[in-house]
Design a protein around this motif. Structure first.
Motif, PDB file in Angstrom:
ATOM      1  N   VAL A 327       0.967  -1.225   0.070  1.00 40.08           N
ATOM      2  CA  VAL A 327      -0.069  -0.161  -0.060  1.00 40.08           C
ATOM      3  C   VAL A 327       0.860   1.325   0.078  1.00 40.08           C
ATOM      4  O   VAL A 327       0.688   2.187  -0.903  1.00 40.08           O
ATOM      5  N   THR A 328       1.769   1.214   0.822  1.00 37.86           N
ATOM      6  CA  THR A 328       2.857   2.484   0.918  1.00 37.86           C
ATOM      7  C   THR A 328       3.612   2.446  -0.142  1.00 37.86           C
ATOM      8  O   THR A 328       4.139   1.573  -0.530  1.00 37.86           O
ATOM      9  N   ASP A 329       3.790   3.505  -0.871  1.00 35.09           N
ATOM     10  CA  ASP A 329       4.526   3.789  -1.863  1.00 35.09           C
ATOM     11  C   ASP A 329       5.811   4.520  -1.669  1.00 35.09           C
ATOM     12  O   ASP A 329       5.510   5.829  -1.583  1.00 35.09           O
ATOM     13  N   TYR A 330       6.947   3.781  -1.409  1.00 34.88           N
ATOM     14  CA  TYR A 330       8.071   4.307  -0.912  1.00 34.88           C
ATOM     15  C   TYR A 330       8.732   5.433  -2.043  1.00 34.88           C
ATOM     16  O   TYR A 330       9.415   6.224  -1.384  1.00 34.88           O
ATOM     17  N   SER A 331       8.395   5.146  -3.136  1.00 36.94           N
ATOM     18  CA  SER A 331       8.924   6.212  -4.118  1.00 36.94           C
ATOM     19  C   SER A 331       8.391   7.396  -4.070  1.00 36.94           C
ATOM     20  O   SER A 331       9.115   8.596  -4.396  1.00 36.94           O
ATOM     21  N   LYS A 332       7.377   7.647  -3.353  1.00 39.39           N
ATOM     22  CA  LYS A 332       6.566   9.122  -3.098  1.00 39.39           C
ATOM     23  C   LYS A 332       6.843   9.452  -1.584  1.00 39.39           C
ATOM     24  O   LYS A 332       6.323  10.463  -1.436  1.00 39.39           O
ATOM     25  N   THR A 333       7.643   8.773  -0.810  1.00 39.63           N
ATOM     26  CA  THR A 333       7.926   9.255   0.491  1.00 39.63           C
ATOM     27  C   THR A 333       9.411   9.972   0.650  1.00 39.63           C
ATOM     28  O   THR A 333      10.175   9.986  -0.294  1.00 39.63           O
ATOM     29  N   GLU A 368      11.445  -3.324   3.042  1.00 39.56           N
ATOM     30  CA  GLU A 368      10.491  -2.344   3.081  1.00 39.56           C
ATOM     31  C   GLU A 368       9.729  -2.661   4.620  1.00 39.56           C
ATOM     32  O   GLU A 368       9.665  -3.919   4.675  1.00 39.56           O
ATOM     33  N   THR A 386      11.262  -7.500  -0.846  1.00 38.98           N
ATOM     34  CA  THR A 386      11.140  -6.221  -1.389  1.00 38.98           C
ATOM     35  C   THR A 386      12.209  -5.269  -0.910  1.00 38.98           C
ATOM     36  O   THR A 386      11.939  -4.735   0.325  1.00 38.98           O
ATOM     37  N   TYR A 388      14.173  -1.463  -0.036  1.00 38.93           N
ATOM     38  CA  TYR A 388      14.003  -0.328   0.031  1.00 38.93           C
ATOM     39  C   TYR A 388      14.380   0.539  -1.445  1.00 38.93           C
ATOM     40  O   TYR A 388      15.384  -0.058  -1.938  1.00 38.93           O
ATOM     41  N   PRO A 389      14.016   1.850  -1.722  1.00 42.96           N
ATOM     42  CA  PRO A 389      14.094   2.271  -3.186  1.00 42.96           C
ATOM     43  C   PRO A 389      15.707   2.484  -3.157  1.00 42.96           C
ATOM     44  O   PRO A 389      16.277   2.770  -4.358  1.00 42.96           O
TER      45      PRO A 389
END
Length: 710
Positions: A327-333, A368, A386, A388-389
């Motif tokens: 659910v959490t989109d790390y690319s937008k954090t 993540e 998965t 982290y970015p």
């Protein structure tokens, strides 16, 4: 016919009433077993001194007749066994498995069922277990409590941890048995998950010393499909009774015949060194289950870990208060800027490992979910695949491989065990695909399914499932917060390490007592090696500003722990920049082996000091380490363990004369000398200190030029 009948009757009566005994192969230990009034009892002596006074045996069942009384002896078998076997890795190249055995078949005639109690007596101790053969009237049963007793012969000095279903991460208390009740409340310090159960309950391995000089250690071996055993003390009679870890509804074990309990062990000697050298717990485990063990290798590693433990960096990528996988989109954090497990920084650790000859790099906080993993009892918290970015798995695999370095995976389950099993195959395959052959797993927090405990039968089975499943993928396992080891590393040698005690991380949380590492080899390490994570040379943690904890050890003792704290998995836990400050001392950590052909315990007293010499696998080189308590220690060291007629170069790392774990921890001296098997010296360990020695065989006279003889 009447004479034959009378003879058979008298023979049967003799079997029922006569006490049975066996002695250890060297004759020093004697076990006596009998059935008194239908109750099985045993006694153990060492050189005619009582070790375990008359103690009862049996189990209390949840339903039906108990396995406590109403027994008669219907068969007694004695035998002897002697073999040598070679561990995949270990303290010695070859282990002797030599014992005398007594197996007593006990029948409860009223309910037409029987059990076997099997005793094995070694030169250094006793192992015994309950065996439950399959039979018409005995198939399924639930344990209410095991009632095995260990009646001590006096108010012994004990080195104990509070009994707890969820943690071993307490500081060891040293006291007489009679003082346990009064000291229990203070001994129970906070932990992320804890369930103490009794004001006199303690954990195993339990180390004791009698007033007349006997060293006694109680533990268990081969813990499989059974609950972990604690000990509950009757402090009026000084009698311990087994206390199993329950499940969520209070039951202590679900068994189906044929089956058996783990071995209950009593290791004893009048020389503390014999306790440390004992291989009885390993010997009571089954031989290795794997036909191919070529993929199982001892490991010396560095890692992205201590900087997070101390608070310099973070495991989490962001400072979000909550996240949801998928659910959490790390690319937008927004990154927090302190995340340590980023590609560029991990490459720095890989470079350091390659430069200094380390096998692997551990990275924590790469995946993540770390933002709200702790204390939330989330079921679906990590998926273990998965990243982290800022963590490029493929690139780091390529880069590490180009440097000849392995990557070590980290799986923190946050105690959501169902979730880990849900993802386990996929996670292990991910490791194989990306060049990881070892995993550090963690079980911090309260267990999910809720209500289960870390050391109950359900979790014991999970830990072994994780190890055997990992073996299918040729992966080694280092399990943290798991049940304390019971020698299963003999059977499953990819179980290359455990934490299961208060490790170095506590030095950043508030510290451990200076005597901590003089006790652990007598307690926690009896069942298997520990991933203690030594090697903190910057003991003041000077890279952190302001007031904070410090490592209660001199710099030199941190080096010695690689020898005194046996493990085939050894981490150089400090930061690369700290090692760069002390490169001459760091050389010992680079040189010291992680696998051994021989080990000699030169001197030992639990809680005071330990000095060990070990011979590196496949070489003629030796390493010596000493760890001492807050009083320090003076060692009169003999090098008689070396080969006669050969010369060696000894590099001796010592605490300086003014060194002190609190006041002056970083003061040390280094000298090189020539030694032989006839050499002797006196070395002084500072308070909270020690010494470390590397001893390298000289190949020719040129190497000895300019060096003085000791």
């Amino acid at each position: 016919m009447r004479k034959v009948f009378l003879f058979l009757f008298l023979t049967c009566l003799a079997v029922v009433s006569k006490a049975e005994s066996i002695k250890s192969p060297d004759g020093n230990l004697e076990l006596n077993f009998e059935v008194k009034g239908g109750i099985p009892v045993y006694q153990l002596t060492y050189k005619n001194k009582p070790v375990v006074k008359e103690s009862k045996l049996g189990l209390d069942l949840k339903e039906g007749e108990d396995l406590l009384d109403g027994f008669t002896k219907t068969k007694i078998e004695t035998s002897s066994f002697d073999e040598n076997w070679n561990p995949v890795w270990g303290e010695v190249k070859t282990i002797r498995n030599h014992y005398n055995e007594l197996a007593a078949t006990l029948t409860q005639q009223a309910v037409d069922r029987y059990i076997i109690i099997r005793f094995r007596l070694y030169n250094d101790g006793l192992g015994f277990r309950y065996e439950f053969p399959q039979q018409k009237n005995f198939n399924y049963f639930v344990i209410k409590e095991e009632k095995t007793q260990f009646a001590m012969a006096g108010d012994h000095k004990a080195f104990w941890l509070p009994g707890d279903y969820d943690t071993q991460e307490y500081s060891t208390v040293t006291s007489d048995l009679s003082e346990i009740r009064g000291k229990m409340k203070v001994a129970i310090t906070p932990n992320s998950s804890q369930t103490p159960f009794s004001p006199t309950g303690v954990q195993t391995p339990l180390m004791m010393k009698s007033k007349d000089g006997l060293y006694i250690n109680i533990h268990e071996a081969a813990l499989v499909d059974y609950s972990c055993m604690h000990l509950n003390l009757d402090d009026k009679t000084m009698t311990f009774e087994s206390w199993l870890t329950p499940d969520a509804i209070g039951d202590k074990g679900y068994l189906q015949t044929p089956c058996q309990s783990p071995w209950r062990t009593v290791i004893v000697s009048d020389d503390a060194r014999d306790i440390l050298a004992s291989k009885t717990i390993l010997n009571l485990n089954d031989p290795c289950k794997y036909t191919d063990t070529s993929w199982i290798k001892p490991v010396k590693y560095v890692g992205v870990w201590w900087e997070m433990i101390t608070g310099k960096s973070t495991w989490s990528y962001t400072d979000l208060p909550a996240v949801k996988l998928g659910v959490t989109d790390y690319s937008k954090t927004v990154p927090n800027g302190k995340h340590a497990a980023n590609t560029a920084h991990v490459k720095e650790y890989i470079d350091f490992a390659a430069k200094h000859g380390f096998d692997a790099v551990l990275v924590e906080g790469w995946n993540e979910g770390w933002e709200d993993w702790f204390g939330k009892t989330k079921d679906y918290v990590f998926d273990f695949v998965t990243p982290y970015p800022d963590f490029d798995v493929k690139e780091l695999h390529r880069y590490a491989a180009s440097k000849g370095v392995k990557m070590m995976m980290h799986h923190e389950t946050s105690a959501s065990v169902r979730n880990y099993e849900r993802h386990m195959d996929k996670a292990y395959q991910f490791m194989v695909d990306n060049g990881y052959n070892a995993v550090k797993s963690g079980y911090v927090g309260n267990i999910i399914p809720r209500g289960e405990y870390h050391y109950g039968q359900w979790m014991v089975n999970h830990y072994l499932y994780a190890v055997t499943k990992a073996a299918e993928y040729k992966i080694m396992v280092n399990a943290h917060e798991a049940v304390r080891p019971t020698g299963l590393c003999r059977t499953y040698p990819n179980l290359i390490g455990n934490e299961s005690a208060r490790g170095t991380e506590y030095e950043a949380f508030g510290g451990s007592n200076p005597d901590h590492t003089t006790i652990l080899p007598f307690t926690r390490l009896m069942g298997g090696p520990m991933d203690y994570t030594p090697g903190i040379l910057d003991t003041r943690i000077s890279f952190l500003p302001g007031e904070h904890s410090f490592v209660r050890s001199t710099l030199v003792r941190q080096m010695a722990l690689y020898v005194t704290m046996y493990s085939p998995l050894q981490m150089a836990a400090d930061l690369p920049e700290s090692y760069n400050k002390y490169m001459d001392a760091f050389q010992f950590i680079k040189d010291v082996a992680v696998d051994w052909d021989d080990s000699k315990y030169l001197e030992a007293e639990p809680g005071d000091y330990i000095t060990v010499a070990r011979k590196a696998k496949g070489t003629n080189n030796w390493f010596v380490g000493n760890t001492s308590d807050e009083n320090g220690h003076v060692s009169n060291l003999s090098f008689s363990f070396l080969d006669p007629g050969k010369k060696y170069i000894a590099t001796i790392y010592c605490d300086a004369a003014n060194a002190h774990y609190e006041k002056n921890p970083s003061a040390y001296t280094i000298k090189k000398v020539v030694v032989t098997s006839k050499s002797k010296t006196t070395l002084k360990a500072a308070p909270g200190g020690g010494f470390a020695i590397s001893i390298i065989e000289a190949k020719d006279a040129k190497e000895l030029k300019g060096l003085k003889k000791l």
